[in-house]
Design a protein around this motif. Structure first.
Motif, PDB file in Angstrom:
ATOM      1  N   ARG A 330       6.162  -2.608  -6.812  1.00 51.61           N
ATOM      2  CA  ARG A 330       5.175  -2.140  -5.844  1.00 51.61           C
ATOM      3  C   ARG A 330       4.023  -1.422  -6.552  1.00 51.61           C
ATOM      4  N   ILE A 331       4.351  -0.540  -7.489  1.00 50.24           N
ATOM      5  CA  ILE A 331       3.299   0.159  -8.247  1.00 50.24           C
ATOM      6  C   ILE A 331       2.505  -0.837  -9.081  1.00 50.24           C
ATOM      7  N   ARG A 332       3.214  -1.814  -9.656  1.00 46.61           N
ATOM      8  CA  ARG A 332       2.553  -2.802 -10.504  1.00 46.61           C
ATOM      9  C   ARG A 332       1.560  -3.639  -9.698  1.00 46.61           C
ATOM     10  N   GLU A 333       1.934  -4.015  -8.506  1.00 47.55           N
ATOM     11  CA  GLU A 333       1.034  -4.807  -7.667  1.00 47.55           C
ATOM     12  C   GLU A 333      -0.152  -3.979  -7.180  1.00 47.55           C
ATOM     13  N   ARG A 334       0.088  -2.706  -6.878  1.00 49.33           N
ATOM     14  CA  ARG A 334      -0.975  -1.855  -6.345  1.00 49.33           C
ATOM     15  C   ARG A 334      -1.966  -1.417  -7.418  1.00 49.33           C
ATOM     16  N   GLU A 335      -1.470  -1.085  -8.603  1.00 47.76           N
ATOM     17  CA  GLU A 335      -2.322  -0.493  -9.632  1.00 47.76           C
ATOM     18  C   GLU A 335      -2.625  -1.432 -10.789  1.00 47.76           C
ATOM     19  N   GLY A 336      -1.819  -2.450 -10.977  1.00 53.41           N
ATOM     20  CA  GLY A 336      -1.992  -3.280 -12.155  1.00 53.41           C
ATOM     21  C   GLY A 336      -1.500  -2.553 -13.400  1.00 53.41           C
ATOM     22  N   VAL A 337      -1.681  -3.170 -14.545  1.00 53.31           N
ATOM     23  CA  VAL A 337      -1.270  -2.568 -15.818  1.00 53.31           C
ATOM     24  C   VAL A 337      -2.516  -2.033 -16.513  1.00 53.31           C
ATOM     25  N   PRO A 338      -2.617  -0.712 -16.692  1.00 57.31           N
ATOM     26  CA  PRO A 338      -3.827  -0.140 -17.297  1.00 57.31           C
ATOM     27  C   PRO A 338      -3.945  -0.500 -18.776  1.00 57.31           C
TER      28      PRO A 338
END
Length: 532
Positions: A330-338
């Motif tokens: 969920r975090i990966r989909e919302r924020e992407g990989v910085p």
């Protein structure tokens, strides 16, 4: 500190900060450097940081101004990385630096080592964000650094109190430590939540600028004192109140809001300038207290602790950035990989400041049995080295680092486009509202005045769009925005000269002159901040 010594300190600090602003140099770094040099100038008084003044009198207004300028929505959107730094990193740094110091310095009790770890754990609330904004870091990085600096002092002060209690012989337990932290965090939040609504209510109803500014200046001290009276975190209470009042600043009358903003800018400028100058001026005080150590030992320990403080932040920032993203889809989909540059810059922007020194100076001189607090002078010295070392080493290199790293670039055209669209939507709403009002017979205006209102709305609607696509003039190097501001201010200056000339020739009095000048000041403020 006597009043005769305080005035030169404030005036000199303000002058140095003014020079830094004019030279476009980092004011905190220049103030620290000048303070270090001035400490050994004959005739300069000895200035000692009094934690009884710095913590309750200097920290609250600095945190309050930072909270007023912060974005509640941005902080809420970044609550996870902010919490990982302001709570997780501070506790991690306290423990790891404490263990390193305990292993490296013979005879220093582990409780005293943890005291040092807690003292040097929190990055400064002013230096990091001031430098971050000046070098043009991405907005999210600035938000994370700013959010961290708003809360980390509360975490560090709580950890410090637990460690000092253990060093004084009062014992230590994980249950007690967790209870103190919970009381500080939840209690400070509760006090802030209780105070913020009545304070906002009173702020909206104060129409006298003198009363409003006096009230505004008292708010952070009242919030801090109320929380501390319940043994909660005054820092968190001030931040909660500041975020709420800043989020609702638009509800205050515009003229009062402008004046209040000017007052707080002045207060923050004076306090920040004085605080950073005081850091440099502490060197003789710290060195005078050191006894029984060789120069080689002091240098080796100083380099070890400074290196540990810097490295530990890097060790924390990468896992804290990437583990939640790797573990949560969920975090990966919302924020992407910085990009790797974000945690790197955040790690390098960990300058320490006056809070660390003030807390170090508040260490008791004796323990419960009357014997000296173990290693107090050495803790003061090592804290001073960490503060000065991080400010100068990281602060001086951060701008160059930002220019070298492939950070996401801020797109000024996109910001202007968003501004133009917002202004367009607001102007359309204003035109609709004006049409509705003019249908009421009580609101009838002469044609000339009605058209004047419509021209003002049209000018606002079109102004940003007209400047949006304007390019930089090849001959002068000025952008259309710069030319717009320059010409606008020049025409206002011409009007101001006429008003002064009329006053000098006794055609208008001083009271009318002040009223006319004030109107021009508002106009000039609009012109000066056209791009913003």
């Amino acid at each position: 500190m006597s009043s005769s010594a305080l005035l030169p300190l404030i005036a000199g600090s303000a002058a140095v900060a003014g020079v830094a602003r004019r030279l476009r140099f980092s004011a905190p770094l220049l103030l620290v450097a000048v303070g270090l040099a001035a400490a050994y100038v004959p005739g300069v008084p000895t200035y000692t940081l009094d934690p009884g003044l710095v913590l309750p009198l200097v920290l609250p207004p600095l945190l309050y101004t930072a909270a007023l300028d912060s974005s509640y929505r941005s902080l809420r959107a970044n609550v996870r990385p902010v919490a990982m730094l302001s709570i997780g990193f501070v506790l991690f740094s306290t423990v790891v630096v404490g263990l390193i110091v305990y292993a490296a310095i013979p005879g220093l009790p582990i409780a005293a080592a943890f005291v040092l770890g807690a003292v040097v754990a929190p990055p400064d609330a002013v230096a990091a964000t001031a430098i971050a904004r000046r070098v043009g870091l991405p907005a999210r990085v600035v938000t994370i650094l700013q959010g961290e600096s708003l809360v980390n002092d509360a975490t560090a002060i709580t950890a410090y109190r637990v460690a000092v209690a253990a060093a004084l012989g009062e014992g230590f337990s994980w249950g007690t430590a967790f209870g103190e932290f919970l009381l500080a965090a939840l209690g400070g939040t509760a006090v802030g939540l209780v105070l913020m609504v009545p304070l906002q209510w009173a702020r909206q109803r104060l129409q006298d600028p003198l009363l409003l500014n006096t009230f505004s200046l008292l708010v952070p001290f009242a919030a801090y004192a109320a929380a501390e009276a319940f043994h909660a975190s005054g820092v968190i209470a001030v931040v909660v109140v500041g975020l709420y009042l800043g989020h609702h600043a638009h509800t205050v009358d515009f003229a009062l809001r402008l004046q209040e903003d000017s007052v707080w800018r002045m207060v923050a400028f004076i306090l920040e300038s004085t605080v950073f100058a005081l850091i440099g001026l502490q060197l003789p005080v710290v060195l005078r207290a050191l006894r029984g150590y060789s120069s080689a030992e002091l240098l080796g320990w100083a380099l070890l602790v400074l290196g540990a403080v810097i490295v530990v932040r890097f060790v924390w920032c990468w896992p804290a950035t990437y583990l939640p993203i790797l573990l949560s889809s969920r975090i990966r989909e919302r924020e992407g990989v910085p990009e790797w540059t974000r945690p790197f810059v955040i790690a390098w922007a960990g300058m320490r400041g006056v809070v660390s020194l003030a807390v170090a100076f508040s260490i008791p001189e004796t323990v419960d049995d009357g014997s000296p607090f173990p290693g107090r002078e050495l803790i003061l010295y090592l804290t001073f080295v960490v503060v000065i070392g991080t400010l100068l080493l990281q602060g001086l290199t951060l701008p160059k680092l930002v220019r070298l790293l492939p950070l996401p670039e801020v797109d000024p055209q996109r910001r202007v486009l968003i501004q133009a669209q917002a202004q367009n939507d607001a102007s359309l709403a204003a035109v609709d509202r004006l049409d509705q009002l003019l249908t009421d017979p009580r609101n009838q205006l002469p044609e000339a005045l009605e058209q004047r209102l419509r021209r003002v709305l049209e000018r606002r609607q079109n102004g940003v769009w007209e400047r949006l696509g304007a390019a930089v003039d090849e001959e002068t190097g000025e952008s259309a925005d710069a030319v717009y501001r320059r010409l606008g201010k020049a025409t206002i200056a011409a009007e101001r000269d006429v008003f002064v000339e009329l006053r000098d020739s006794d055609r208008i009095d001083d009271e009318l002159l002040r009223r006319l000048i004030r109107q021009l000041d508002y106009e000039e403020a609009l012109v000066d901040h056209a791009e913003e």
